[in-house]
Design a protein around this motif. Structure first.
Motif, PDB file in Angstrom:
ATOM      1  N   ARG A  57      32.663  29.414  50.642  1.00 12.56           N
ATOM      2  CA  ARG A  57      34.036  28.937  50.490  1.00 12.56           C
ATOM      3  C   ARG A  57      34.971  30.049  50.926  1.00 12.56           C
ATOM      4  NH1 ARG A  57      35.359  30.133  44.341  1.00 12.56           N
ATOM      5  NH2 ARG A  57      33.695  31.583  43.990  1.00 12.56           N
ATOM      6  N   GLU A  58      36.227  29.694  51.094  1.00 14.83           N
ATOM      7  CA  GLU A  58      37.181  30.707  51.523  1.00 14.83           C
ATOM      8  C   GLU A  58      37.408  31.702  50.393  1.00 14.83           C
ATOM      9  OE1 GLU A  58      41.344  31.192  53.882  1.00 14.83           O
ATOM     10  OE2 GLU A  58      41.075  29.374  52.699  1.00 14.83           O
ATOM     11  N   GLN A  59      37.066  32.924  50.660  1.00 16.70           N
ATOM     12  CA  GLN A  59      37.207  33.985  49.678  1.00 16.70           C
ATOM     13  C   GLN A  59      37.918  35.156  50.345  1.00 16.70           C
ATOM     14  OE1 GLN A  59      33.464  34.860  47.773  1.00 16.70           O
ATOM     15  NE2 GLN A  59      32.849  32.731  47.843  1.00 16.70           N
ATOM     16  N   SER A  60      38.767  35.821  49.574  1.00 19.49           N
ATOM     17  CA  SER A  60      39.520  36.957  50.095  1.00 19.49           C
ATOM     18  C   SER A  60      39.534  38.050  49.043  1.00 19.49           C
ATOM     19  CB  SER A  60      40.952  36.530  50.447  1.00 19.49           C
ATOM     20  OG  SER A  60      41.578  35.955  49.321  1.00 19.49           O
ATOM     21  N   PHE A  61      39.998  39.225  49.461  1.00 20.72           N
ATOM     22  CA  PHE A  61      40.049  40.324  48.500  1.00 20.72           C
ATOM     23  C   PHE A  61      41.054  41.374  48.945  1.00 20.72           C
ATOM     24  CE2 PHE A  61      37.040  41.815  51.627  1.00 20.72           C
ATOM     25  CZ  PHE A  61      37.354  43.155  51.787  1.00 20.72           C
ATOM     26  N   ALA A  62      41.449  42.155  47.962  1.00 22.42           N
ATOM     27  CA  ALA A  62      42.209  43.384  48.184  1.00 22.42           C
ATOM     28  C   ALA A  62      41.703  44.379  47.151  1.00 22.42           C
ATOM     29  CB  ALA A  62      43.706  43.147  48.019  1.00 22.42           C
ATOM     30  N   ASN A  63      41.495  45.598  47.577  1.00 21.50           N
ATOM     31  CA  ASN A  63      41.032  46.643  46.669  1.00 21.50           C
ATOM     32  C   ASN A  63      41.833  47.900  46.930  1.00 21.50           C
ATOM     33  OD1 ASN A  63      39.032  49.261  46.543  1.00 21.50           O
ATOM     34  ND2 ASN A  63      38.856  47.937  44.772  1.00 21.50           N
ATOM     35  N   LEU A  64      42.342  48.485  45.864  1.00 29.61           N
ATOM     36  CA  LEU A  64      43.064  49.751  45.956  1.00 29.61           C
ATOM     37  C   LEU A  64      42.255  50.823  45.246  1.00 29.61           C
ATOM     38  CD1 LEU A  64      45.682  51.322  46.732  1.00 29.61           C
ATOM     39  CD2 LEU A  64      46.465  50.817  44.401  1.00 29.61           C
ATOM     40  N   THR A  99      43.455  30.659  47.667  1.00 30.72           N
ATOM     41  CA  THR A  99      42.067  30.990  47.970  1.00 30.72           C
ATOM     42  C   THR A  99      41.391  31.532  46.715  1.00 30.72           C
ATOM     43  OG1 THR A  99      42.386  33.331  48.581  1.00 30.72           O
ATOM     44  CG2 THR A  99      42.748  31.704  50.320  1.00 30.72           C
ATOM     45  N   SER A 100      40.109  31.702  46.825  1.00 27.35           N
ATOM     46  CA  SER A 100      39.385  32.418  45.781  1.00 27.35           C
ATOM     47  C   SER A 100      39.537  33.896  46.126  1.00 27.35           C
ATOM     48  CB  SER A 100      37.912  31.997  45.782  1.00 27.35           C
ATOM     49  OG  SER A 100      37.194  32.746  44.837  1.00 27.35           O
ATOM     50  N   CYS A 101      40.384  34.592  45.399  1.00 29.16           N
ATOM     51  CA  CYS A 101      40.768  35.963  45.750  1.00 29.16           C
ATOM     52  C   CYS A 101      40.502  36.906  44.589  1.00 29.16           C
ATOM     53  CB  CYS A 101      42.254  36.003  46.114  1.00 29.16           C
ATOM     54  SG  CYS A 101      42.855  37.632  46.576  1.00 29.16           S
ATOM     55  N   ASP A 102      39.948  38.038  44.901  1.00 32.12           N
ATOM     56  CA  ASP A 102      39.769  39.112  43.925  1.00 32.12           C
ATOM     57  C   ASP A 102      40.655  40.281  44.336  1.00 32.12           C
ATOM     58  OD1 ASP A 102      37.846  38.032  42.196  1.00 32.12           O
ATOM     59  OD2 ASP A 102      36.219  38.580  43.541  1.00 32.12           O
ATOM     60  N   ILE A 103      41.467  40.739  43.406  1.00 30.95           N
ATOM     61  CA  ILE A 103      42.266  41.941  43.616  1.00 30.95           C
ATOM     62  C   ILE A 103      41.798  42.949  42.586  1.00 30.95           C
ATOM     63  CG2 ILE A 103      44.564  42.964  43.599  1.00 30.95           C
ATOM     64  CD1 ILE A 103      45.665  40.238  44.388  1.00 30.95           C
ATOM     65  N   SER A 104      41.485  44.133  43.052  1.00 29.94           N
ATOM     66  CA  SER A 104      40.976  45.156  42.136  1.00 29.94           C
ATOM     67  C   SER A 104      41.617  46.507  42.424  1.00 29.94           C
ATOM     68  CB  SER A 104      39.451  45.263  42.241  1.00 29.94           C
ATOM     69  OG  SER A 104      39.064  45.541  43.574  1.00 29.94           O
ATOM     70  N   VAL A 105      41.647  47.320  41.377  1.00 27.35           N
ATOM     71  CA  VAL A 105      42.148  48.690  41.470  1.00 27.35           C
ATOM     72  C   VAL A 105      41.152  49.571  40.746  1.00 27.35           C
ATOM     73  CG1 VAL A 105      43.999  50.301  40.863  1.00 27.35           C
ATOM     74  CG2 VAL A 105      44.555  47.930  41.479  1.00 27.35           C
ATOM     75  N   GLN A 106      40.806  50.656  41.373  1.00 32.17           N
ATOM     76  CA  GLN A 106      39.950  51.633  40.714  1.00 32.17           C
ATOM     77  C   GLN A 106      40.604  52.999  40.822  1.00 32.17           C
ATOM     78  OE1 GLN A 106      36.521  50.938  43.206  1.00 32.17           O
ATOM     79  NE2 GLN A 106      36.807  52.884  44.255  1.00 32.17           N
ATOM     80  N   VAL A 107      40.474  53.783  39.778  1.00 23.88           N
ATOM     81  CA  VAL A 107      40.955  55.160  39.784  1.00 23.88           C
ATOM     82  C   VAL A 107      39.722  56.044  39.919  1.00 23.88           C
ATOM     83  CG1 VAL A 107      42.188  56.956  38.516  1.00 23.88           C
ATOM     84  CG2 VAL A 107      42.950  54.561  38.363  1.00 23.88           C
TER      85      VAL A 107
END
Length: 123
Positions: A57-64, A99-107
């Motif tokens: 399926r349409e999946q997207s992401f952003a990761n910082l 969309t099915s989107c995951d946004i994540s942030v890691q330090v």
């Protein structure tokens, strides 16, 4: 310090200005993380080649990735992550809703002993 690396899939639907989003994150993290605005080194990378899940399926992401020297408390690191996440969820609001989107942030904590740099003092 810190270094910010924002990676995002090329199928995000939002028309956003990465420079403006990074500047907004700088402001948020200066207030939350105790960073000086002039110390940020940030970049955004749009990824045309990526795989998310099984691709059914349409999946997207952003990761910082927020890279900073060790020594911040767990509470401060959590506040940094939450402040950056708030900016990113606003920046990718359309993508999150369509969309099915995951946004994540890691330090990520860097060890001072293994970090080297050269700095020019030009004005």
């Amino acid at each position: 310090m810190p270094h910010l690396v924002l990676e995002y899939s090329s199928n995000v639907r939002d028309s956003f200005d990465p420079t403006a989003v990074l500047a907004e994150i700088h402001t948020a993290l200066s207030a939350t993380g105790g960073f000086r605005p002039q110390d940020f080194k940030s970049r955004a990378l749009r990824l045309d080649t990526y795989a998310v899940g099984d691709g059914s399926r349409e999946q997207s992401f952003a990761n910082l990735d927020v890279r900073t020297f060790a020594g911040k408390s767990p509470e401060n690191r959590a506040a940094i992550a939450e402040a950056a996440l708030a900016v990113l969820t606003r920046a990718f609001a359309r993508t999150m809703s369509e969309t099915s989107c995951d946004i994540s942030v890691q330090v990520t904590e860097l060890d001072r002993a293994s970090y080297a740099r050269a700095r020019s003092e030009h004005a």
